[in-house]
Every structure is written in structure tokens, then in C-alpha cells.
Design an enzyme around this catalytic site. Structure first.
Site, PDB file in Angstrom:
ATOM      1  N   SER A  94       0.857  -1.187   0.000  1.00 11.38           N
ATOM      2  CA  SER A  94       0.000   0.000   0.000  1.00 11.38           C
ATOM      3  C   SER A  94       0.886   1.228   0.000  1.00 11.38           C
ATOM      4  O   SER A  94       1.891   1.274   0.727  1.00 11.38           O
ATOM      5  CB  SER A  94      -0.910   0.003   1.238  1.00 11.38           C
ATOM      6  OG  SER A  94      -1.776   1.118   1.222  1.00 11.38           O
ATOM      7  N   HIS A 108      -2.630   7.292  -4.430  1.00  7.64           N
ATOM      8  CA  HIS A 108      -2.746   6.122  -3.567  1.00  7.64           C
ATOM      9  C   HIS A 108      -2.801   4.886  -4.455  1.00  7.64           C
ATOM     10  O   HIS A 108      -3.422   4.900  -5.518  1.00  7.64           O
ATOM     11  CB  HIS A 108      -4.027   6.210  -2.723  1.00  7.64           C
ATOM     12  CG  HIS A 108      -4.495   4.889  -2.188  1.00  7.64           C
ATOM     13  ND1 HIS A 108      -5.558   4.192  -2.758  1.00  7.64           N
ATOM     14  CD2 HIS A 108      -4.057   4.121  -1.173  1.00  7.64           C
ATOM     15  CE1 HIS A 108      -5.742   3.073  -2.091  1.00  7.64           C
ATOM     16  NE2 HIS A 108      -4.850   2.993  -1.125  1.00  7.64           N
ATOM     17  N   VAL A 111      -2.400  -3.101  -3.522  1.00  6.01           N
ATOM     18  CA  VAL A 111      -2.751  -4.436  -4.020  1.00  6.01           C
ATOM     19  C   VAL A 111      -2.595  -5.399  -2.847  1.00  6.01           C
ATOM     20  O   VAL A 111      -1.653  -5.291  -2.064  1.00  6.01           O
ATOM     21  CB  VAL A 111      -1.886  -4.877  -5.225  1.00  6.01           C
ATOM     22  CG1 VAL A 111      -2.333  -4.174  -6.494  1.00  6.01           C
ATOM     23  CG2 VAL A 111      -0.395  -4.628  -4.984  1.00  6.01           C
ATOM     24  N   ARG A 112      -3.520  -6.345  -2.729  1.00  2.95           N
ATOM     25  CA  ARG A 112      -3.538  -7.179  -1.532  1.00  2.95           C
ATOM     26  C   ARG A 112      -4.164  -8.547  -1.820  1.00  2.95           C
ATOM     27  O   ARG A 112      -4.920  -8.716  -2.780  1.00  2.95           O
ATOM     28  CB  ARG A 112      -4.307  -6.479  -0.417  1.00  2.95           C
ATOM     29  CG  ARG A 112      -5.737  -6.107  -0.790  1.00  2.95           C
ATOM     30  CD  ARG A 112      -6.362  -5.155   0.223  1.00  2.95           C
ATOM     31  NE  ARG A 112      -7.729  -4.799  -0.170  1.00  2.95           N
ATOM     32  CZ  ARG A 112      -8.026  -3.802  -0.978  1.00  2.95           C
ATOM     33  NH1 ARG A 112      -7.068  -3.037  -1.490  1.00  2.95           N
ATOM     34  NH2 ARG A 112      -9.285  -3.542  -1.289  1.00  2.95           N
TER      35      ARG A 112
END
Length: 302
Positions: A94, A108, A111-112
């Protein structure tokens, strides 16, 4: 080497992405990012790469985290109440960047990957992420460029994804109490597993890989633009909206705090200089007013 269809492969990609983005941003700024590793008592930890008082970035952070626990926090189970209470694992990259120059937009990206498990049940997993741009003095060419790169990242995985994820971004990054968008949007997705593990992971990688070409050309063009006290003042006022969104609405912030994450890393997205005013409105016809009339509106940029 980890399997191409394993959480270990996701972690390897995320760590490499963090390094690659930091290297690109250090080239832009000319100052090195600091490195701060941390551990979470309940399990896991992360690496925070931070720049403060840089040549271009007044403050910025590119964080990697890999955390796990035995009892899923409520923010993560909000859309899937059936998995509340499962053991869980979450990892991601992040970033938030706040350039000093008011003509260079805040950005901003995240990715997760998330998985929840329970004895005797199939694992529940999904990917999430996206990126969005928050200008203070909007430039239409910049907005079109940013949205074009977002669309290009998604097109190989289905023509329907960009329209869906753009609308999702517009809806998500909206300050309901202000009745205004946070910025000009981009793409946002969550709880995504529709393409199966391998292709869903590939889509997330495409979004992560898209960040540098989406943002770096914009900040390179705007970082040396002339500005004065008026522009800095307006930038600080608009940054207040960023703070309001992150503390009131952002699911990632809520998840991090509810799951016992490291507060310093969670709140690295906060801008360093912010102002609030009572019932302020921009002067009609001004460049500041144009942000509201031309950019802080839901529109098709492409």
C-alpha cells in the site's frame, strides 16, 4: 521457487513490487527512502519504506505487510459474515505519496491478498486493490493518462472489468458527509476471485505493475511548476478531505487498526501539513473553483 498458484508466490511478487516502486520514486525525488521493519505480536509483520522532506515528496510511504491471526476482525468480514471468526492471513503493498508542489497530485495505490480458513472448510480467498489520483489543480491530460493506464492494466482480463472497477472506485472514494469525491478516481476492486487463482493473481499483478507508468510521468511533469502561498494554502485545505476519508471510511485503515496492526505504518498515509476552515468556498471562476466544477465530479475521462 514458490508455486505460481500459492500465497508464497503472491508474497514474493509483493516484496519485489515494493522494491521496484521505491527505486522508481527515489529516481524521481533524488533522496533515498528510509526502511523500517516491524513485527506484529499476534503474528506477521512488515516493511515500511518512508520518505519525509524529500526534494519532491513532502511525505510518502510504500508499505508491505503480511499479517495473520486466529479471529477475523469485523471490518474484514463485513461483506462476508459467514467467515467471521475464521483464522486469516493478509498481505499487500500500500502506498500514498504527497508531493510538496500543489500542481503535483497526491496518489494512492494498493494491491492485496486475503485468505480465511477453518477446519473442515475450503479456504476463502480473494484479491483486492486499485489506484486513485487526487489532484489539487487538475490537468485533463493527466487525468486521461492515469485512467488510460488503469484501463490498459485490466483489458487483458475482460472488457467488463474497467467500467466496473472505475465505477467502484468512484463510489468507494466518496466522502458521503461532504457529498464530493476524494479525487478523480481510478480503479478499485475487492473480494475478487472470479477468474480463479492464477488469473486473478495475474490481474492483481497487472494493476500493481501499472502504478509506475500511471503516476511517474505525471509527477515528473508537475514537480517543478511554479507556485506560491495561495496554492500551498489550498493544497493544505484539500488535504483535509484526504484525512477525513482515511479516518472515517477507509476499510484498509479500519482493518489495520482493528487487527492490531502497527499504527505508525497504518497512518503513514496522513499528509504532513493540513488545514481545515469553517464553511470555506473557492472564489468563483478561480483555478481552485475549477477543481470542484471540472474534476471533483463523476465523469468518463476516456
Amino acid at each position: 521457487m514458490p508455486s505460481a498458484t500459492s500465497p508464497a508466490a503472491v508474497k514474493a511478487y509483493l516484496l519485489e513490487l515494493q522494491d521496484r516502486i521505491v527505486a522508481a520514486l527515489e529516481t524521481v525525488d533524488g533522496k533515498a527512502f528510509g526502511r523500517d521493519s516491524w513485527e506484529r505480536p499476534e503474528g506477521g509483520g512488515g516493511i515500511s519504506r518512508i520518505i519525509e522532506e524529500g526534494n519532491v515528496f513532502e511525505r510518502g510511504g510504500v508499505g508491505f505487510s503480511h499479517v495473520m491471526g486466529q479471529n477475523l476482525p469485523p471490518s474484514a468480514a463485513a461483506n462476508r459474515p459467514e467467515i467471521a471468526g475464521r483464522s486469516w492471513e493478509a498481505m499487500g503493498v500500500s502506498l500514498v505519496l504527497h508531493p510538496r508542489n500543489p500542481h503535483a497530485p497526491t496518489v494512492h495505490m494498493n494491491v492485496r491478498f486475503f485468505t480465511a480458513t477453518a477446519v473442515g472448510e475450503a479456504p476463502v480467498w480473494w484479491f483486492g486493490g486499485g489506484m486513485d489520483l487526487t489532484p489539487y489543480y487538475g490537468v485533463e491530460d493527466d487525468a486521461r493518462h492515469f485512467h488510460q493506464v488503469c484501463r490498459d492494466a485490466l483489458t487483458p482480463f475482460g472488457d467488463d472489468l474497467h467500467p466496473r472497477f472505475k465505477t467502484w472506485c468512484d463510489t468507494y472514494f466518496y466522502l458521503k458527509h461532504r457529498k464530493e469525491p476524494r479525487g478523480i478516481g481510478g480503479i478499485f476492486f475487492d473480494d475478487f476471485n472470479a477468474l480463479g487463482f492464477e488469473q486473478s493473481f495475474a490481474m492483481m499483478q497487472s494493476v500493481g505493475d501499472g502504478f509506475i507508468p500511471a503516476y511517474v510521468p505525471i509527477v515528473e511533469k508537475r514537480k517543478d511548476a511554479a507556485y506560491g502561498e495561495r496554492e500551498r494554502d489550498f493544497q493544505a485545505y484539500r488535504r483535509g478531505r484526504y484525512v477525513e476519508f482515511n479516518l472515517v471510511f477507509d476499510r484498509g485503515t479500519l482493518f489495520g487498526l482493528q487487527s492490531g496492526g502497527r499504527t505508525e505504518s497504518i497512518l503513514m498515509s496522513m499528509p504532513p501539513v493540513v488545514k481545515w476552515r469553517y464553511n470555506w468556498t473557492p472564489e468563483p471562476g478561480s483555478a481552485e473553483a475549477r477543481l470542484y466544477s471540472d474534476f471533483l465530479v463523476e465523469r468518463e475521462w476516456l
